[in-house]
Write a protein that holds these residues in place. Structure first.
Motif, PDB file in Angstrom:
ATOM      1  N   VAL A 219       0.844  -1.202   0.000  1.00  0.00           N
ATOM      2  CA  VAL A 219       0.000   0.000   0.000  1.00  0.00           C
ATOM      3  C   VAL A 219       0.880   1.254   0.000  1.00  0.00           C
ATOM      4  N   ALA A 220       1.978   1.191   0.740  1.00  0.00           N
ATOM      5  CA  ALA A 220       2.894   2.343   0.798  1.00  0.00           C
ATOM      6  C   ALA A 220       3.449   2.682  -0.590  1.00  0.00           C
ATOM      7  N   ASN A 221       3.650   1.664  -1.435  1.00  0.00           N
ATOM      8  CA  ASN A 221       4.087   1.922  -2.815  1.00  0.00           C
ATOM      9  C   ASN A 221       3.104   2.834  -3.533  1.00  0.00           C
ATOM     10  N   LEU A 222       1.809   2.533  -3.353  1.00  0.00           N
ATOM     11  CA  LEU A 222       0.770   3.331  -4.021  1.00  0.00           C
ATOM     12  C   LEU A 222       0.684   4.730  -3.407  1.00  0.00           C
ATOM     13  N   VAL A 223       0.793   4.794  -2.089  1.00  0.00           N
ATOM     14  CA  VAL A 223       0.796   6.096  -1.405  1.00  0.00           C
ATOM     15  C   VAL A 223       1.934   6.955  -1.960  1.00  0.00           C
ATOM     16  N   THR A 224       3.119   6.363  -2.037  1.00  0.00           N
ATOM     17  CA  THR A 224       4.310   7.100  -2.480  1.00  0.00           C
ATOM     18  C   THR A 224       4.130   7.601  -3.912  1.00  0.00           C
ATOM     19  N   PHE A 225       3.601   6.725  -4.769  1.00  0.00           N
ATOM     20  CA  PHE A 225       3.334   7.123  -6.158  1.00  0.00           C
ATOM     21  C   PHE A 225       2.360   8.309  -6.193  1.00  0.00           C
ATOM     22  N   LEU A 226       1.267   8.204  -5.426  1.00  0.00           N
ATOM     23  CA  LEU A 226       0.238   9.255  -5.476  1.00  0.00           C
ATOM     24  C   LEU A 226       0.719  10.578  -4.869  1.00  0.00           C
ATOM     25  N   LEU A 227       1.635  10.505  -3.916  1.00  0.00           N
ATOM     26  CA  LEU A 227       2.142  11.746  -3.311  1.00  0.00           C
ATOM     27  C   LEU A 227       3.305  12.337  -4.109  1.00  0.00           C
ATOM     28  N   SER A 228       3.757  11.604  -5.120  1.00  0.00           N
ATOM     29  CA  SER A 228       4.894  12.083  -5.909  1.00  0.00           C
ATOM     30  C   SER A 228       4.423  12.720  -7.215  1.00  0.00           C
ATOM     31  N   ASP A 229       5.350  13.368  -7.899  1.00  0.00           N
ATOM     32  CA  ASP A 229       5.013  13.992  -9.186  1.00  0.00           C
ATOM     33  C   ASP A 229       4.841  12.951 -10.291  1.00  0.00           C
ATOM     34  N   ALA A 230       5.186  11.689 -10.006  1.00  0.00           N
ATOM     35  CA  ALA A 230       4.990  10.633 -11.006  1.00  0.00           C
ATOM     36  C   ALA A 230       3.505  10.442 -11.320  1.00  0.00           C
ATOM     37  N   SER A 231       2.622  10.921 -10.425  1.00  0.00           N
ATOM     38  CA  SER A 231       1.173  10.781 -10.641  1.00  0.00           C
ATOM     39  C   SER A 231       0.527  12.139 -10.929  1.00  0.00           C
ATOM     40  N   SER A 232       1.297  13.047 -11.566  1.00  0.00           N
ATOM     41  CA  SER A 232       0.902  14.459 -11.668  1.00  0.00           C
ATOM     42  C   SER A 232      -0.417  14.735 -12.390  1.00  0.00           C
ATOM     43  N   TYR A 233      -0.949  13.748 -13.148  1.00  0.00           N
ATOM     44  CA  TYR A 233      -2.215  14.005 -13.860  1.00  0.00           C
ATOM     45  C   TYR A 233      -3.340  13.113 -13.329  1.00  0.00           C
ATOM     46  N   ILE A 234      -3.140  12.539 -12.149  1.00  0.00           N
ATOM     47  CA  ILE A 234      -4.145  11.639 -11.561  1.00  0.00           C
ATOM     48  C   ILE A 234      -4.827  12.351 -10.403  1.00  0.00           C
ATOM     49  N   SER A 235      -6.136  12.553 -10.520  1.00  0.00           N
ATOM     50  CA  SER A 235      -6.878  13.197  -9.432  1.00  0.00           C
ATOM     51  C   SER A 235      -8.331  12.741  -9.443  1.00  0.00           C
ATOM     52  N   GLY A 236      -8.916  12.635  -8.267  1.00  0.00           N
ATOM     53  CA  GLY A 236     -10.337  12.300  -8.149  1.00  0.00           C
ATOM     54  C   GLY A 236     -10.629  10.811  -8.206  1.00  0.00           C
ATOM     55  N   ASN A 237      -9.591   9.973  -8.072  1.00  0.00           N
ATOM     56  CA  ASN A 237      -9.784   8.518  -8.163  1.00  0.00           C
ATOM     57  C   ASN A 237      -9.779   7.846  -6.800  1.00  0.00           C
ATOM     58  N   SER A 238     -10.478   6.730  -6.747  1.00  0.00           N
ATOM     59  CA  SER A 238     -10.397   5.842  -5.589  1.00  0.00           C
ATOM     60  C   SER A 238      -9.878   4.515  -6.123  1.00  0.00           C
ATOM     61  N   ILE A 239      -8.681   4.167  -5.725  1.00  0.00           N
ATOM     62  CA  ILE A 239      -7.959   3.065  -6.372  1.00  0.00           C
ATOM     63  C   ILE A 239      -7.937   1.825  -5.470  1.00  0.00           C
ATOM     64  N   PHE A 240      -8.498   0.733  -5.990  1.00  0.00           N
ATOM     65  CA  PHE A 240      -8.494  -0.532  -5.244  1.00  0.00           C
ATOM     66  C   PHE A 240      -7.079  -1.092  -5.165  1.00  0.00           C
ATOM     67  N   ILE A 241      -6.734  -1.580  -3.983  1.00  0.00           N
ATOM     68  CA  ILE A 241      -5.479  -2.341  -3.822  1.00  0.00           C
ATOM     69  C   ILE A 241      -5.851  -3.521  -2.923  1.00  0.00           C
ATOM     70  N   ASP A 242      -6.365  -4.563  -3.568  1.00  0.00           N
ATOM     71  CA  ASP A 242      -7.084  -5.611  -2.834  1.00  0.00           C
ATOM     72  C   ASP A 242      -6.870  -7.012  -3.407  1.00  0.00           C
ATOM     73  N   GLY A 243      -5.818  -7.173  -4.195  1.00  0.00           N
ATOM     74  CA  GLY A 243      -5.566  -8.494  -4.782  1.00  0.00           C
ATOM     75  C   GLY A 243      -6.654  -8.929  -5.749  1.00  0.00           C
ATOM     76  N   GLY A 244      -7.469  -7.952  -6.199  1.00  0.00           N
ATOM     77  CA  GLY A 244      -8.531  -8.260  -7.163  1.00  0.00           C
ATOM     78  C   GLY A 244      -9.863  -8.584  -6.513  1.00  0.00           C
TER      79      GLY A 244
END
Ligand code: NAP
Length: 248
Positions: A219-244
């Motif tokens: 989960v921290a991987n996803l947090v880090t991505f979302l808090l970084s500029d690597a996700s600069s055009y991603i907003s307003g999403n709710s992203i599942f991280i649940d093994g499917g």
């Protein structure tokens, strides 16, 4: 995850345990400056033993006065923020018929209201825009066993908040997203591995396409991505991280 966060100042609630702590460790290793909110002295000490440079604020977010105290303490430390992770959370499970109002109110305050108020009070510190991440849950979408309508209500609120804030704050270059974890093995879920939950656990794990619980680091991987500029055009999403899990 190796992402350069040098120069970023990030505030985390729930930084003292589980997903919040794993995120704190990863963000700090990416060279972000960390301000974290925790409640338990022991959990704060354990986290500081891993990341001594983190600046901790001790607060009980179920108390009405806590968000203002946190805002004040953050502003004493810095006038600028680039990121906010609201990971603080608490769960009580009861059937709807007997759900206790004190537990409902505590979840509402910790899981939703404190994040809302802290972000609202610190908005002026996001001078150059930034990224906000809320920790929702698959319980916002699915009934669970043991059941928790109250927890589900609070985690659904974060999904609504994510959409409207992404819309409202986008003009200020602030991105807002939610993470929707399935079963992650942390202190919050640790008792699910007790023998008494063996049958329920196996049933749950069988419903997960990847057949296992997630780790706080995943989960921290996803947090880090979302808090970084690597996700600069991603907003307003709710992203599942649940093994499917949500596909079943
Ligand atoms: N684990 C899962 O399977 C799962 C699944 C979906 C969503 N989530 C969500 O993910 C987030 C992190 O959960 P986790 O699994 O990492 O649980 P955790 O290890 O129990 O961590 C919860 C964090 O919230 C803090 N917290 C709880 N009540 C607080 C209060 N009254 N005042 C201040 N801080 C408080 C705790 O602080 P102290 O430790 O200092 O007391 C701790 O840092 C939560 O929002 C949770 O609802 C978890």
């Amino acid at each position: 995850m190796n992402i350069d966060l040098k120069g970023k100042i990030i505030l985390l609630t729930g930084g003292s345990s589980g997903i919040g702590r794993a995120s704190l460790v990863m963000l700090a290793s990416g060279k972000a400056k960390i301000i974290a909110v925790g409640r338990s002295e022991r959990h704060i000490e354990e986290t500081l033993a891993i990341v001594p440079q983190a600046h901790f604020i001790k607060a009980d977010l179920s108390k009405d006065s806590a968000p203002d105290y946190v805002i004040e303490e953050v502003l004493k430390y810095t006038g600028t923020l680039n990121g906010f992770l609201h990971s603080a959370g608490v769960i009580y499970c009861e059937p709807f018929e007997t759900f206790r109002m004190n537990e409902l109110r505590e979840m509402a305050k910790v899981n939703v209201e404190s994040g809302f108020r802290i972000l609202q009070g610190l908005l002026p510190a996001f001078k150059n825009g930034g990224s906000v991440v809320f920790l929702s849950s698959i319980d916002a979408y699915y009934g669970g066993d043991p059941p928790s309508s109250g927890y589900s209500m609070t985690k659904s609120a974060l999904i609504g908040l994510t959409k409207v804030l992404a819309f409202e704050l986008g003009r200020s270059k602030i991105r807002v997203n939610s993470i929707v974890p399935g079963l992650i093995r942390t202190p919050m879920t640790e008792n699910f591995w007790d023998d008494e939950f063996k049958r329920r656990r196996e049933e749950f794990l069988n419903r997960i396409p990847l057949g296992r619980a997630g780790t706080p680091e995943e989960v921290a991987n996803l947090v880090t991505f979302l808090l970084s500029d690597a996700s600069s055009y991603i907003s307003g999403n709710s992203i599942f991280i649940d093994g499917g899990y949500h596909t079943g």
